[in-house]
Design a protein around this motif. Structure first.
Motif, PDB file in Angstrom:
ATOM      1  N   THR A 166      58.535 -21.960  16.786  1.00 11.25           N
ATOM      2  CA  THR A 166      59.800 -20.980  17.107  1.00 11.25           C
ATOM      3  C   THR A 166      60.987 -21.117  16.327  1.00 11.25           C
ATOM      4  OG1 THR A 166      60.765 -22.334  18.717  1.00 11.25           O
ATOM      5  CG2 THR A 166      58.749 -20.961  19.448  1.00 11.25           C
ATOM      6  N   ARG A 207      56.592 -13.514  15.009  1.00 12.69           N
ATOM      7  CA  ARG A 207      55.993 -12.710  16.240  1.00 12.69           C
ATOM      8  C   ARG A 207      56.383 -13.252  17.531  1.00 12.69           C
ATOM      9  NH1 ARG A 207      52.299 -14.586  12.404  1.00 12.69           N
ATOM     10  NH2 ARG A 207      52.086 -16.372  13.717  1.00 12.69           N
ATOM     11  N   ARG A 208      56.610 -12.264  18.331  1.00 12.50           N
ATOM     12  CA  ARG A 208      57.152 -12.445  19.512  1.00 12.50           C
ATOM     13  C   ARG A 208      56.172 -12.595  20.664  1.00 12.50           C
ATOM     14  NH1 ARG A 208      62.477 -10.917  20.709  1.00 12.50           N
ATOM     15  NH2 ARG A 208      63.351  -9.751  19.059  1.00 12.50           N
ATOM     16  N   GLY A 209      56.365 -13.202  21.632  1.00 19.39           N
ATOM     17  CA  GLY A 209      55.635 -13.415  22.857  1.00 19.39           C
ATOM     18  C   GLY A 209      54.445 -14.764  22.721  1.00 19.39           C
ATOM     19  N   ARG A 210      53.703 -14.673  23.612  1.00 16.14           N
ATOM     20  CA  ARG A 210      52.712 -15.994  23.687  1.00 16.14           C
ATOM     21  C   ARG A 210      51.832 -15.940  22.157  1.00 16.14           C
ATOM     22  NH1 ARG A 210      49.097 -17.867  28.704  1.00 16.14           N
ATOM     23  NH2 ARG A 210      48.003 -19.295  27.499  1.00 16.14           N
ATOM     24  N   GLY A 211      51.789 -16.903  21.794  1.00 17.64           N
ATOM     25  CA  GLY A 211      51.280 -16.895  20.665  1.00 17.64           C
ATOM     26  C   GLY A 211      51.745 -16.704  19.231  1.00 17.64           C
ATOM     27  N   GLY A 212      53.158 -16.295  19.609  1.00 14.59           N
ATOM     28  CA  GLY A 212      54.266 -15.959  18.633  1.00 14.59           C
ATOM     29  C   GLY A 212      54.839 -17.180  17.865  1.00 14.59           C
ATOM     30  N   GLU A 217      50.387 -24.679  15.805  1.00 10.46           N
ATOM     31  CA  GLU A 217      50.934 -23.484  16.338  1.00 10.46           C
ATOM     32  C   GLU A 217      52.283 -23.015  15.429  1.00 10.46           C
ATOM     33  OE1 GLU A 217      51.765 -23.220  20.663  1.00 10.46           O
ATOM     34  OE2 GLU A 217      49.945 -24.507  20.982  1.00 10.46           O
TER      35      GLU A 217
END
Length: 150
Positions: free
Chosen positions: A30, A61-66, A27
Motif C-alpha cells: 500500500t 489498485r484499491r480494495g482487497r488485493g489492491g 502482495e
C-alpha cells in the motif's frame, strides 16, 4: 543542482516498487507501507504516487488485493525523463522572481545554467529505474520495512 523533495520521494518509491514486484508471491504494498519503508510521511507519498500514476509509472489498485505496482513502462523509464517530468522546465535561478533580476535583459548566466541543467538530465537519460535496483541496492530495498508511526 538539488532535486525537490517530491522528486526524491518519487524515485525512492519507484525503486522500492521495482523490487517489490520481483518478490515471488509478494502482495502489492500500500502507499502507507511504501511510505514507511522509504521513510517519508504518508501524505507526501500519496501526492507523489498520484503524480507517478499520471506519468504512467505506477498503477494503484484499491480494495482487497489492491496496492501499488510499477508498470512495465515504469520499470524501463529513464531516470532523466522522470526527473525532467517531476522537476518541470523551470530555470535553476529565479530570474523572473519578485523582484526580477536587474540583469535578465542581457544576462548570459541564465543560458549557461540552462545548458548545465540539460547536461545533468542527459547524464541520467541512459539509466532506468530497474538498473537502479541492481545489487546491492535491490536487496537493501527489499529489507526495508514499515517503521512504526509512519
Amino acid at each position: 543542482m538539488r532535486l525537490t523533495k517530491g522528486t526524491d520521494i518519487a524515485l525512492r518509491i519507484a525503486m522500492r516498487l521495482a523490487v517489490t514486484g520481483d518478490s515471488a508471491g509478494a502482495e502489492a504494498p500500500t502507499t502507507r507501507e511504501v511510505a514507511g519503508a522509504v521513510g517519508v510521511p504518508y501524505t507526501h507519498a500519496a501526492k507523489v504516487v498520484s503524480r507517478l500514476q499520471h506519468l504512467g509509472v505506477v498503477e494503484a489498485r484499491r480494495g482487497r488485493g489492491g496496492g501499488l505496482a510499477l508498470t512495465a513502462a515504469g520499470r524501463t523509464a529513464s531516470i532523466g525523463r522522470l526527473v525532467r517530468e517531476l522537476e518541470g522546465a523551470g530555470d535553476v535561478v529565479g530570474c523572473e522572481d519578485d523582484p526580477p533580476c536587474p540583469l535578465r535583459a542581457a544576462c548570459r548566466l541564465r543560458g549557461a545554467l540552462r545548458e548545465a541543467q540539460e547536461a545533468f538530465f542527459a547524464a541520467l537519460d541512459p539509466i532506468t529505474v530497474e538498473e537502479l535496483t541492481a545489487p546491492p541496492t535491490g536487496p537493501l530495498l527489499l529489507s526495508l520495512v514499515t517503521r512504526p508511526g509512519e
